[in-house]
Motif scaffolding. Structure first.
Motif, PDB file in Angstrom:
ATOM      1  N   ALA A 171       0.805  -1.228   0.000  1.00  0.00           N
ATOM      2  CA  ALA A 171       0.000   0.000   0.000  1.00  0.00           C
ATOM      3  C   ALA A 171       0.834   1.273   0.000  1.00  0.00           C
ATOM      4  CB  ALA A 171      -0.940   0.005   1.201  1.00  0.00           C
ATOM      5  N   PHE A 172       2.150   1.160  -0.101  1.00  0.00           N
ATOM      6  CA  PHE A 172       2.941   2.375   0.018  1.00  0.00           C
ATOM      7  C   PHE A 172       2.635   3.426  -1.049  1.00  0.00           C
ATOM      8  CE2 PHE A 172       5.903   0.173  -2.782  1.00  0.00           C
ATOM      9  CZ  PHE A 172       6.482   1.202  -3.531  1.00  0.00           C
ATOM     10  N   PRO A 173       2.227   3.071  -2.271  1.00  0.00           N
ATOM     11  CA  PRO A 173       1.868   4.139  -3.213  1.00  0.00           C
ATOM     12  C   PRO A 173       0.673   4.970  -2.732  1.00  0.00           C
ATOM     13  CG  PRO A 173       2.255   2.099  -4.400  1.00  0.00           C
ATOM     14  CD  PRO A 173       2.229   1.758  -2.941  1.00  0.00           C
ATOM     15  N   LEU A 174      -0.205   4.350  -1.967  1.00  0.00           N
ATOM     16  CA  LEU A 174      -1.353   5.078  -1.435  1.00  0.00           C
ATOM     17  C   LEU A 174      -0.969   5.903  -0.203  1.00  0.00           C
ATOM     18  CD1 LEU A 174      -3.980   2.197  -1.679  1.00  0.00           C
ATOM     19  CD2 LEU A 174      -3.640   4.087  -3.277  1.00  0.00           C
ATOM     20  N   LEU A 175       0.009   5.441   0.551  1.00  0.00           N
ATOM     21  CA  LEU A 175       0.444   6.138   1.759  1.00  0.00           C
ATOM     22  C   LEU A 175       1.417   7.284   1.469  1.00  0.00           C
ATOM     23  CD1 LEU A 175       1.116   3.013   3.989  1.00  0.00           C
ATOM     24  CD2 LEU A 175      -0.757   4.636   4.240  1.00  0.00           C
ATOM     25  N   LYS A 176       2.152   7.171   0.378  1.00  0.00           N
ATOM     26  CA  LYS A 176       3.201   8.132   0.042  1.00  0.00           C
ATOM     27  C   LYS A 176       2.735   9.592   0.038  1.00  0.00           C
ATOM     28  CE  LYS A 176       6.780   8.023  -3.164  1.00  0.00           C
ATOM     29  NZ  LYS A 176       7.450   7.555  -4.331  1.00  0.00           N
ATOM     30  N   PRO A 177       1.598   9.911  -0.563  1.00  0.00           N
ATOM     31  CA  PRO A 177       1.174  11.318  -0.585  1.00  0.00           C
ATOM     32  C   PRO A 177       0.903  11.902   0.809  1.00  0.00           C
ATOM     33  CG  PRO A 177      -0.039  10.067  -2.223  1.00  0.00           C
ATOM     34  CD  PRO A 177       0.735   9.076  -1.395  1.00  0.00           C
ATOM     35  N   ALA A 178       0.558  11.065   1.762  1.00  0.00           N
ATOM     36  CA  ALA A 178       0.287  11.550   3.119  1.00  0.00           C
ATOM     37  C   ALA A 178       1.576  11.888   3.873  1.00  0.00           C
ATOM     38  CB  ALA A 178      -0.506  10.509   3.895  1.00  0.00           C
ATOM     39  N   PHE A 179       2.705  11.386   3.390  1.00  0.00           N
ATOM     40  CA  PHE A 179       4.001  11.616   4.045  1.00  0.00           C
ATOM     41  C   PHE A 179       5.032  12.056   3.004  1.00  0.00           C
ATOM     42  CE2 PHE A 179       1.679   8.321   6.301  1.00  0.00           C
ATOM     43  CZ  PHE A 179       1.673   8.810   7.605  1.00  0.00           C
ATOM     44  N   PRO A 180       4.866  13.245   2.427  1.00  0.00           N
ATOM     45  CA  PRO A 180       5.743  13.677   1.324  1.00  0.00           C
ATOM     46  C   PRO A 180       7.203  13.876   1.735  1.00  0.00           C
ATOM     47  CG  PRO A 180       4.350  15.481   2.047  1.00  0.00           C
ATOM     48  CD  PRO A 180       3.886  14.250   2.781  1.00  0.00           C
ATOM     49  N   GLU A 181       7.470  13.997   3.038  1.00  0.00           N
ATOM     50  CA  GLU A 181       8.844  14.207   3.485  1.00  0.00           C
ATOM     51  C   GLU A 181       9.682  12.931   3.420  1.00  0.00           C
ATOM     52  OE1 GLU A 181       6.314  13.125   6.993  1.00  0.00           O
ATOM     53  OE2 GLU A 181       6.102  14.535   5.360  1.00  0.00           O
ATOM     54  N   ASN A 182       9.050  11.770   3.304  1.00  0.00           N
ATOM     55  CA  ASN A 182       9.780  10.499   3.229  1.00  0.00           C
ATOM     56  C   ASN A 182      10.312  10.276   1.822  1.00  0.00           C
ATOM     57  OD1 ASN A 182       9.172  10.036   5.900  1.00  0.00           O
ATOM     58  ND2 ASN A 182       7.491   8.650   5.472  1.00  0.00           N
ATOM     59  N   SER A 183      11.532   9.784   1.740  1.00  0.00           N
ATOM     60  CA  SER A 183      12.176   9.549   0.445  1.00  0.00           C
ATOM     61  C   SER A 183      11.675   8.262  -0.198  1.00  0.00           C
ATOM     62  CB  SER A 183      13.690   9.462   0.627  1.00  0.00           C
ATOM     63  OG  SER A 183      14.032   8.285   1.350  1.00  0.00           O
ATOM     64  N   ASN A 184      11.952   8.141  -1.497  1.00  0.00           N
ATOM     65  CA  ASN A 184      11.620   6.895  -2.197  1.00  0.00           C
ATOM     66  C   ASN A 184      12.379   5.720  -1.594  1.00  0.00           C
ATOM     67  OD1 ASN A 184       9.699   7.740  -4.041  1.00  0.00           O
ATOM     68  ND2 ASN A 184      11.253   8.382  -5.527  1.00  0.00           N
ATOM     69  N   THR A 185      13.614   5.967  -1.199  1.00  0.00           N
ATOM     70  CA  THR A 185      14.407   4.900  -0.573  1.00  0.00           C
ATOM     71  C   THR A 185      13.721   4.409   0.693  1.00  0.00           C
ATOM     72  OG1 THR A 185      16.440   5.861  -1.438  1.00  0.00           O
ATOM     73  CG2 THR A 185      16.656   4.316   0.400  1.00  0.00           C
ATOM     74  N   PHE A 186      13.235   5.330   1.523  1.00  0.00           N
ATOM     75  CA  PHE A 186      12.514   4.937   2.727  1.00  0.00           C
ATOM     76  C   PHE A 186      11.342   4.040   2.379  1.00  0.00           C
ATOM     77  CE2 PHE A 186       8.689   5.549   5.249  1.00  0.00           C
ATOM     78  CZ  PHE A 186       9.111   5.118   6.487  1.00  0.00           C
ATOM     79  N   TRP A 187      10.535   4.455   1.401  1.00  0.00           N
ATOM     80  CA  TRP A 187       9.333   3.683   1.056  1.00  0.00           C
ATOM     81  C   TRP A 187       9.677   2.298   0.535  1.00  0.00           C
ATOM     82  CZ3 TRP A 187       5.030   4.764   3.173  1.00  0.00           C
ATOM     83  CH2 TRP A 187       4.719   6.072   3.526  1.00  0.00           C
ATOM     84  N   TRP A 188      10.677   2.206  -0.329  1.00  0.00           N
ATOM     85  CA  TRP A 188      11.041   0.897  -0.882  1.00  0.00           C
ATOM     86  C   TRP A 188      11.638  -0.025   0.175  1.00  0.00           C
ATOM     87  CZ3 TRP A 188       9.097  -1.065  -5.064  1.00  0.00           C
ATOM     88  CH2 TRP A 188       8.658  -0.214  -6.078  1.00  0.00           C
TER      89      TRP A 188
END
Length: 101
Positions: free
Chosen positions: A60-77
């Motif tokens: 679900a990280f693509p759905l969560l990403k907009p709520a936490f814009p300060e987090n990097s792509n590396t963090f999400w992956w």
């Protein structure tokens, strides 16, 4: 969160303690399901829910990403990969031990 800690705010500490507490309970249920400690109440249901939460967080990280814009792509992956691996390990253990629970 780091900026809030630097500013002396209490919220990051409380959030971290809450997350740590949940993960501690989840690890107790995993150990219970594996037979390392005595069976806890509702172990089967708890393990199914825990597994589902880990796997849902992983995908679900693509759905969560907009709520936490300060987090990097590396963090999400990386965090999603870790949640996915933990969820798959839980799923494997749950399937392997389903009848024993």
């Amino acid at each position: 969160m780091a900026r809030a800690v630097e500013a002396g705010k209490l919220r990051p500490t409380l959030v971290t303690l809450a997350i740590s507490g949940v993960l501690l309970i989840w690890s107790a249920y995993a150990l219970s399901g594996a037979g390392v400690i005595d069976l806890l109440p509702l172990t089967k249901l708890a393990l199914v829910l825990i597994c589902a939460i880990y796997l849902a967080r992983a995908v679900a990280f693509p759905l969560l990403k907009p709520a936490f814009p300060e987090n990097s792509n590396t963090f999400w992956w990386v965090s999603s990969g870790i949640c996915g691996c933990i969820g798959l390990v839980h799923a494997y253990g749950l399937i392997a031990l389903w009848r024993d629970l």
